[in-house]
Design a protein around this motif. Structure first.
Motif, mmCIF file in Angstrom:
data_model
loop_
_atom_site.group_PDB
_atom_site.id
_atom_site.type_symbol
_atom_site.label_atom_id
_atom_site.label_comp_id
_atom_site.label_asym_id
_atom_site.label_seq_id
_atom_site.Cartn_x
_atom_site.Cartn_y
_atom_site.Cartn_z
ATOM 1 N N GLN A 27 0.815 -1.219 0.000
ATOM 2 C CA GLN A 27 0.000 0.000 0.000
ATOM 3 C C GLN A 27 0.844 1.262 0.000
ATOM 4 O OE1 GLN A 27 -2.689 0.216 3.329
ATOM 5 N NE2 GLN A 27 -3.724 2.056 2.587
ATOM 6 N N GLU A 28 1.952 1.265 0.760
ATOM 7 C CA GLU A 28 2.769 2.471 0.875
ATOM 8 C C GLU A 28 3.536 2.803 -0.397
ATOM 9 O OE1 GLU A 28 5.302 -0.916 2.561
ATOM 10 O OE2 GLU A 28 3.201 -0.268 2.639
ATOM 11 N N GLU A 29 3.503 1.890 -1.361
ATOM 12 C CA GLU A 29 4.214 2.104 -2.622
ATOM 13 C C GLU A 29 3.294 2.585 -3.739
ATOM 14 O OE1 GLU A 29 7.683 1.677 -3.190
ATOM 15 O OE2 GLU A 29 7.568 1.717 -1.023
ATOM 16 N N VAL A 30 1.997 2.727 -3.457
ATOM 17 C CA VAL A 30 1.029 3.062 -4.509
ATOM 18 C C VAL A 30 0.436 4.443 -4.259
ATOM 19 C CG1 VAL A 30 -1.072 2.363 -5.706
ATOM 20 C CG2 VAL A 30 0.484 0.624 -4.812
ATOM 21 N N LEU A 31 0.652 5.350 -5.199
ATOM 22 C CA LEU A 31 0.090 6.693 -5.132
ATOM 23 C C LEU A 31 -1.418 6.632 -5.350
ATOM 24 C CD1 LEU A 31 1.247 9.619 -4.831
ATOM 25 C CD2 LEU A 31 1.205 9.753 -7.336
ATOM 26 N N ARG A 120 14.442 -8.584 3.362
ATOM 27 C CA ARG A 120 13.670 -7.644 4.182
ATOM 28 C C ARG A 120 12.237 -7.510 3.683
ATOM 29 N NH1 ARG A 120 16.792 -2.270 3.849
ATOM 30 N NH2 ARG A 120 17.683 -3.171 1.961
ATOM 31 N N ALA A 121 11.957 -7.942 2.456
ATOM 32 C CA ALA A 121 10.637 -7.728 1.854
ATOM 33 C C ALA A 121 9.936 -9.028 1.489
ATOM 34 C CB ALA A 121 10.784 -6.858 0.597
ATOM 35 N N GLU A 122 10.410 -10.144 2.012
ATOM 36 C CA GLU A 122 9.860 -11.420 1.583
ATOM 37 C C GLU A 122 8.420 -11.636 2.050
ATOM 38 O OE1 GLU A 122 12.048 -14.692 3.159
ATOM 39 O OE2 GLU A 122 12.584 -13.618 4.979
ATOM 40 N N GLN A 123 7.933 -10.794 2.990
ATOM 41 C CA GLN A 123 6.558 -10.961 3.434
ATOM 42 C C GLN A 123 5.564 -10.455 2.394
ATOM 43 O OE1 GLN A 123 8.675 -8.742 4.596
ATOM 44 N NE2 GLN A 123 7.712 -6.838 5.256
ATOM 45 N N HIS A 124 6.025 -9.706 1.399
ATOM 46 C CA HIS A 124 5.134 -9.191 0.377
ATOM 47 C C HIS A 124 4.832 -10.274 -0.658
ATOM 48 C CE1 HIS A 124 5.323 -5.305 2.114
ATOM 49 N NE2 HIS A 124 6.562 -5.028 1.735
ATOM 50 N N TYR A 153 19.953 2.696 2.457
ATOM 51 C CA TYR A 153 18.960 3.478 1.714
ATOM 52 C C TYR A 153 17.588 3.450 2.373
ATOM 53 C CZ TYR A 153 16.128 5.177 -2.166
ATOM 54 O OH TYR A 153 15.265 5.905 -2.941
ATOM 55 N N VAL A 154 16.983 4.620 2.461
ATOM 56 C CA VAL A 154 15.576 4.730 2.854
ATOM 57 C C VAL A 154 14.902 5.672 1.864
ATOM 58 C CG1 VAL A 154 16.013 4.353 5.316
ATOM 59 C CG2 VAL A 154 15.981 6.691 4.417
ATOM 60 N N ALA A 164 9.481 6.349 6.823
ATOM 61 C CA ALA A 164 10.637 5.905 6.047
ATOM 62 C C ALA A 164 10.445 4.451 5.627
ATOM 63 C CB ALA A 164 11.915 6.045 6.859
ATOM 64 N N VAL A 165 10.665 4.176 4.360
ATOM 65 C CA VAL A 165 10.573 2.811 3.832
ATOM 66 C C VAL A 165 12.001 2.316 3.615
ATOM 67 C CG1 VAL A 165 9.726 1.355 1.948
ATOM 68 C CG2 VAL A 165 8.377 3.315 2.722
ATOM 69 N N SER A 166 12.324 1.173 4.203
ATOM 70 C CA SER A 166 13.725 0.737 4.198
ATOM 71 C C SER A 166 13.905 -0.683 3.676
ATOM 72 C CB SER A 166 14.313 0.839 5.612
ATOM 73 O OG SER A 166 13.568 0.051 6.520
ATOM 74 N N GLU A 167 12.955 -1.165 2.891
ATOM 75 C CA GLU A 167 13.048 -2.539 2.378
ATOM 76 C C GLU A 167 13.661 -2.604 0.980
ATOM 77 O OE1 GLU A 167 8.996 -3.755 2.544
ATOM 78 O OE2 GLU A 167 9.158 -4.482 4.608
ATOM 79 N N LEU A 168 14.167 -1.476 0.511
ATOM 80 C CA LEU A 168 14.706 -1.427 -0.839
ATOM 81 C C LEU A 168 16.160 -0.956 -0.824
ATOM 82 C CD1 LEU A 168 11.562 0.056 -0.979
ATOM 83 C CD2 LEU A 168 11.975 -0.610 -3.353
#
Length: 223
Positions: A27-31, A120-124, A153-154, A164-168
């Motif tokens: 959700q936090e990645e979609v405008l 860090r993002a495997e739950q997606h 990176y954040v 802050a999003v830090s999974e990338l």
């Protein structure tokens, strides 16, 4: 398959694309839908969809900065496996970027991309689409030539809530494969311009950019 540019939220293909984004990305990645109006009308932001038999099955957004000789891939979506969508989008995007560089009489240094760290993002679930799995995506992008920029990176959440999003990781695909680093000032200036649209940036992001401005170069590491 057709490669069609979208320039309005009134385009029915945009509705399909936005639904696909909501199914694939966190959700936090979609405008939000209505906030796409200005970006789509911006001539510097290029949003294309892959259309197969009238259905949006993939999409990509990117931009080219002629003054810096760099590009940024905002996202690539593969909505179905087994159609060659990833290769199709890559080839079409590369051809379009080559035309933009030629029109601006510039040579492209390379292309930035934010790439999920699968550990860090495997739950997606990424919509249950196997090609969108973060392990698969990271390996594909590594094959294409993307390298990880060597700094923590954040990025600001696209919900503009100051989180802050830090999974990338921020990565870069240099045109010259022998390139081992790029100027830190280039990275800082790019990030400052790219995220200017979000006024509520977290303090961690500001600190990250400040640290970059104190460096000379940022190393390119394998993905």
């Amino acid at each position: 398959m057709e490669y069609i540019r979208i320039t309005s939220i009134e385009d029915p293909l945009f509705g399909q694309m936005h639904q696909l984004m909501g199914r694939i990305f966190p959700q936090e990645e979609v405008l939000e839908f209505s906030l796409w109006k200005e970006p789509l009308e911006d001539p510097g932001i290029r949003v294309f969809v892959a259309v197969n038999k009238g259905e949006v099955v993939g999409a990509t957004e990117y931009r080219y900065y002629a003054d810096k000789g760099i590009a940024m891939t905002d996202f690539t979506i593969i909505g179905q496996e087994g159609l060659g969508i990833g290769r199709f989008l890559f080839k079409q995007r590369a051809a379009d970027l080559a035309q933009l560089a030629a029109a601006g009489n510039t040579q492209m240094l390379g292309m930035f991309a934010e790439i999920y760290d699968p550990y860090r993002a495997e739950q997606h679930g990424f919509g249950g689409i196997p090609p969108m799995n973060p392990f698969v995506r990271r390996e594909v992008l590594s094959h294409l030539g993307y390298m990880r920029l060597d700094f923590p990176y954040v990025h600001p959440s696209w919900q503009n809530d100051g989180e802050a999003v830090s999974e990338l990781d921020l990565c870069f695909m240099p045109t010259d494969d022998s390139l081992a680093s790029i100027p830190a000032a280039l990275v800082a200036d790019f990030l400052a311009g790219y995220y200017a649209v979000l006024p509520n940036k977290p303090q961690a992001w500001h600190q990250m950019v400040d640290r970059l401005r104190e460096q000379d170069q940022v190393q390119l590491l394998p993905l």
